[in-house]
Design an enzyme around this catalytic site. Structure first.
Site, short mmCIF file in Angstrom:
data_model
loop_
_atom_site.label_atom_id
_atom_site.label_comp_id
_atom_site.label_asym_id
_atom_site.label_seq_id
_atom_site.Cartn_x
_atom_site.Cartn_y
_atom_site.Cartn_z
N HIS A 246 73.65 41.16 54.12
CA HIS A 246 73.04 41.96 53.04
C HIS A 246 71.80 42.76 53.48
O HIS A 246 71.73 43.96 53.29
CB HIS A 246 72.60 41.03 51.90
CG HIS A 246 73.64 40.10 51.38
ND1 HIS A 246 74.61 40.46 50.45
CD2 HIS A 246 73.85 38.79 51.66
CE1 HIS A 246 75.36 39.41 50.19
NE2 HIS A 246 74.94 38.38 50.90
O1 RIB Z 1 72.09 37.62 47.52
C1 RIB Z 1 71.78 37.90 48.86
C2 RIB Z 1 70.30 37.88 49.08
O2 RIB Z 1 69.78 36.58 48.79
C3 RIB Z 1 69.91 38.15 50.54
O3 RIB Z 1 68.65 38.77 50.60
C4 RIB Z 1 69.83 36.77 51.12
O4 RIB Z 1 68.96 36.69 52.26
C5 RIB Z 1 69.23 36.02 49.97
O5 RIB Z 1 67.82 36.24 50.00
#
Ligand code: RIB
Ligand code: CA
Length: 319
Positions: A246
């Site tokens: 992500h």
């Molecule tokens: O939902 C994904 C996010 O939540 C990303 O930033 C992961 O590192 C967690 O923080």
């Protein structure tokens, strides 16, 4: 004149503060930010793991990359919600899966909010890049409303038309909905990298193999981390070939904008819904009554090209 210098990307590097909760994908975001941005500082927040561990993990990453980038720890709990973490994804340490060294140094301070405010007031054109719960950013905006017209903008990872922590809410926004609402209401340039785009960006086995093929210890450790991270995804999702990486998407939205498709949308955060607290309500109506946009929402990524950016950044720190 904002401090910039040329980089492998076309044009000047964006000056950023990376606000994070390492976290496996945060770790990769640190590599990309170090390679392609003028990384003014790293601020840490409780999220994937408690603050002490997210800060420790950020320091470990600066060591592995040979960075002297300042690291300032921030909020150890959300504005209103109770502290909740994601050990089921990232492990008890927040960065399980590799034989990582201890940090060589302590954090520069535990005053991340002051660092954000002071840096944005003294440096023109700073982008804030939150990739964890947005508690630090919200506290900075509340303490220093002038930041809203001083910063270049906010490029965040979070939200989406679907959730991961609940059916409606993505983890970063679910963890601190009140902070997220303040960020989405701040009034300046805003880029949202939500699950709709980040789930297109998976650490599949061939991509992890490409990382592992880079010579040196850094690549080996990052490949081990991605292997662990991907296992927690492929065993929990019906249809994913690897972990959604992500967080680097929020960085590449600034450094490699041509890799993405984006649409201007009005986005608000639900803070009171019994079933929808933390949800991003994205106005996609093709109606004249739709609300004016407050956010650029990334909808598509050229995932092969984007993963090549990650592999090249890892190789650049492995020389
Ligand atoms: O939902 C994904 C996010 O939540 C990303 O930033 C992961 O590192 C967690 O923080
Ligand atoms: Ca994160």
């Amino acid at each position: 004149m904002s401090p910039t210098s040329m980089s492998p990307i076309a044009g000047p590097k964006p000056s950023i503060i990376l606000d994070c909760d390492p976290g496996h994908d945060d770790a990769i975001a640190i590599v990309v930010a170090a390679r392609h941005t003028n990384l003014l500082g790293i601020t840490t927040v409780a999220g994937n793991a408690p603050l002490s561990l997210t800060t420790r993990n950020a320091l470990i990453m600066t060591d592995l990359l040979g960075l002297d980038t300042p690291v300032h720890s921030g909020a150890e709990r959300p504005l209103v919600a109770p502290p909740r973490h994601a050990g089921y994804v990232h492990g008890a340490s927040g960065l399980d899966g590799a034989d990582l060294p201890d940090p060589s140094r302590p954090a520069d301070s535990d005053h991340a909010i002051d660092f954000i405010i002071d840096t944005c007031r003294s440096t023109e054109g700073v982008w804030l890049v939150p990739i964890g719960p947005m508690t630090n950013i919200a506290l900075a905006l509340r303490a220093a409303p002038d930041l809203a017209h001083r910063i270049a903008g906010i490029s965040l990872m979070g939200g989406g038309t679907f959730g991961n922590r609940t059916a409606a809410a993505e983890f970063n926004l679910w963890a601190d909905p009140e902070a997220a609402a303040m960020v989405f209401e701040y009034g300046g340039p805003l880029i949202m990298s939500g699950l709709d785009v980040t789930h297109q960006f998976q650490a599949t086995p061939p991509r992890i193999d490409a990382v592992r093929a880079v010579p040196g210890r850094l690549a080996e450790l990052l490949a081990d981390l991605l292997t662990f991270f991907s296992h927690t995804y492929t065993t929990r999702h019906d249809d994913m070939g690897g972990a959604a990486v992500h967080d680097p998407i929020a960085v590449m939205a600034l450094t490699h904008p041509d890799l993405f498709t984006r649409v201007a949308r009005h986005v608000v955060i639900e803070t009171r819904g019994e079933h929808t607290r933390g949800m991003t309500l994205i106005d996609q109506r093709a109606l004249i009554e739709r609300h004016p946009p407050n956010c650029d929402v990334l909808t598509h990524v050229d995932d092969d090209a984007a993963f090549a950016v990650i592999t090249e950044a890892i190789a650049a720190f492995s020389r």
